[in-house]
Write a protein that holds these residues in place. Sequence first.
Motif, PDB file in Angstrom:
ATOM      1  N   UNK A  56       1.556  -1.351   0.240  1.00  0.00           N
ATOM      2  CA  UNK A  56      -0.472   0.212  -0.421  1.00  0.00           C
ATOM      3  C   UNK A  56       0.787   1.025  -0.137  1.00  0.00           C
ATOM      4  N   UNK A  57       2.051   0.855   0.535  1.00  0.00           N
ATOM      5  CA  UNK A  57       3.041   2.744   0.591  1.00  0.00           C
ATOM      6  C   UNK A  57       3.684   2.608  -0.789  1.00  0.00           C
ATOM      7  N   UNK A  77      -7.485  -3.595   6.575  1.00  0.00           N
ATOM      8  CA  UNK A  77      -6.365  -2.970   6.651  1.00  0.00           C
ATOM      9  C   UNK A  77      -5.334  -2.198   5.531  1.00  0.00           C
ATOM     10  N   UNK A  78      -5.812  -2.537   4.528  1.00  0.00           N
ATOM     11  CA  UNK A  78      -5.106  -2.483   3.405  1.00  0.00           C
ATOM     12  C   UNK A  78      -5.676  -1.174   3.012  1.00  0.00           C
ATOM     13  N   UNK A  79      -7.379  -0.337   2.789  1.00  0.00           N
ATOM     14  CA  UNK A  79      -8.007   0.504   2.996  1.00  0.00           C
ATOM     15  C   UNK A  79      -7.587   1.586   3.643  1.00  0.00           C
ATOM     16  N   UNK A  80      -7.109   1.547   4.609  1.00  0.00           N
ATOM     17  CA  UNK A  80      -6.730   2.064   6.073  1.00  0.00           C
ATOM     18  C   UNK A  80      -4.918   2.319   6.109  1.00  0.00           C
ATOM     19  N   UNK A  81      -4.336   1.845   5.229  1.00  0.00           N
ATOM     20  CA  UNK A  81      -2.718   2.087   4.826  1.00  0.00           C
ATOM     21  C   UNK A  81      -2.678   3.094   3.481  1.00  0.00           C
ATOM     22  N   UNK A  85     -11.273   9.019   4.169  1.00  0.00           N
ATOM     23  CA  UNK A  85     -10.208   8.854   4.809  1.00  0.00           C
ATOM     24  C   UNK A  85     -10.254   8.175   6.274  1.00  0.00           C
ATOM     25  N   UNK A  86     -11.709   9.472   6.710  1.00  0.00           N
ATOM     26  CA  UNK A  86     -11.049   9.644   8.496  1.00  0.00           C
ATOM     27  C   UNK A  86     -12.344   8.444   8.676  1.00  0.00           C
TER      28      UNK A  86
END
Length: 446
Positions: free
Chosen positions: A313-314, A340-344, A401-402
């Motif tokens: 993701x990064x 977690x992928x979406x969050x990252x 995102x929030x």
Amino acid sequence: MQGLPVAVYTTDKQGHITFFNEAAAELWGHRPVLGKDQWCGSWKLRHLDGRIMEHDECPMAIALREERDVRWGQAIAERPDGEFMPFRAHPVLLRDKRGNVVGAMNTLIDLRMQTQADEARTRLAAIVESSMDAIISKDINGIITSWNDAAERLFGYTPAEAIGRPVTMLIPPDHLDEEVSIISRIRAGERVPSYETVRQRKDGSRVPVSLTVSPIRDGIGRIIGASKIARDISSTKESERRIRLLMREVNHRVKNQYSVIISMIRETTKKTSSPQAFLDQVRARIMALSESHDLLVNAEWRGATVAELVGAQIRPFAAQDRVSVSGPLIVLAPNAVQYLGIAFHELATNSAKHGALSHHAGRVEIAWQVTDGTDSAGMFRLVWRELGGPIVDGMARQGFGTVVLKRVAPQALRGTSSLEFDKQGVVWSIEAPLSSVEPSFAAASA
């Protein structure tokens, strides 16, 4: 004698050839001169070991010289064209009314066909013994008559234990009707094409097999039994089962992704000012979902490690030396990988635009650990921390995102999260029961 299909010739008492039929001439590849050529019509003769055999050493010469019949002496005829013809000879003395020897008649049997048949039988036996499939023969009454090594490996019986017993010992009680049908079809001369069924081992366990049955005939064409080839298809059945489970899992995950995409589009629509901005943001978020999806596909939907997910993701936003990861080796469940992928992705996107990754000296630290908690397997805690970035008061836009960081990701993992903005950048943490992150996790030093 001229019409016989085997080579026949006669000689007088001195061994001079007096008659030969066409079959003999064909075997010799040579037509001897009657009354002149002696003992045998072959151009040249050899012993079975290849040594030259003189004509007066041949079986016919021995029979006349010793005045006795010679039963099936063997030699090799060398034809003028260079071909070697192994044969078996049976010279029989001819006598007059008073019993005096007046000549002899010799019958020659071409051994090529017998040699070929022996070689074929030897090859067939070697194929049967070396086959990875169980090959079993039975008589017309269903009694086992042969049993190869693969049959012993598959069913657990040795040849001594199997041969002579009814083949029904391999058939589960609820499948005995198959044997009745097979026997009736074999007696009718039919071959039973491959079909899948179940057979029973010596220890009582069942094994799925692909079975082919063919009739066995004797020399005059009568059906005297059947040959069965059984192939163990346990691994195939297990693969099919895994594929079905995987397809159901993929179907479930894809439906989840549809829900995420719909939510993503709805939230993005609220916070975008132009169609192009909407298109760019939706495309980027779907690509982030795709990265997580690729990790799961490559691992056959078993999951992905935290480090793999962070890297995927990064990678589009920062060089490797600007991001540090640390923590035990934990394999995330597919559900955790997706959320977690979406969050990252949202954190990396914001950092690249407004946070630490927007400054050349900025960097990101991601650390995770497993701690004791109310959950019997412990608690999973992960912290995203930005360093060396600009002073921020909050996310540049309180949008999708929030929502992901504060509500979607923690709820999906049955945990809690915290989003803070200190002087150097964003700090996001999430804590959830380890069982909701990865029920069967492996932990080791990173």
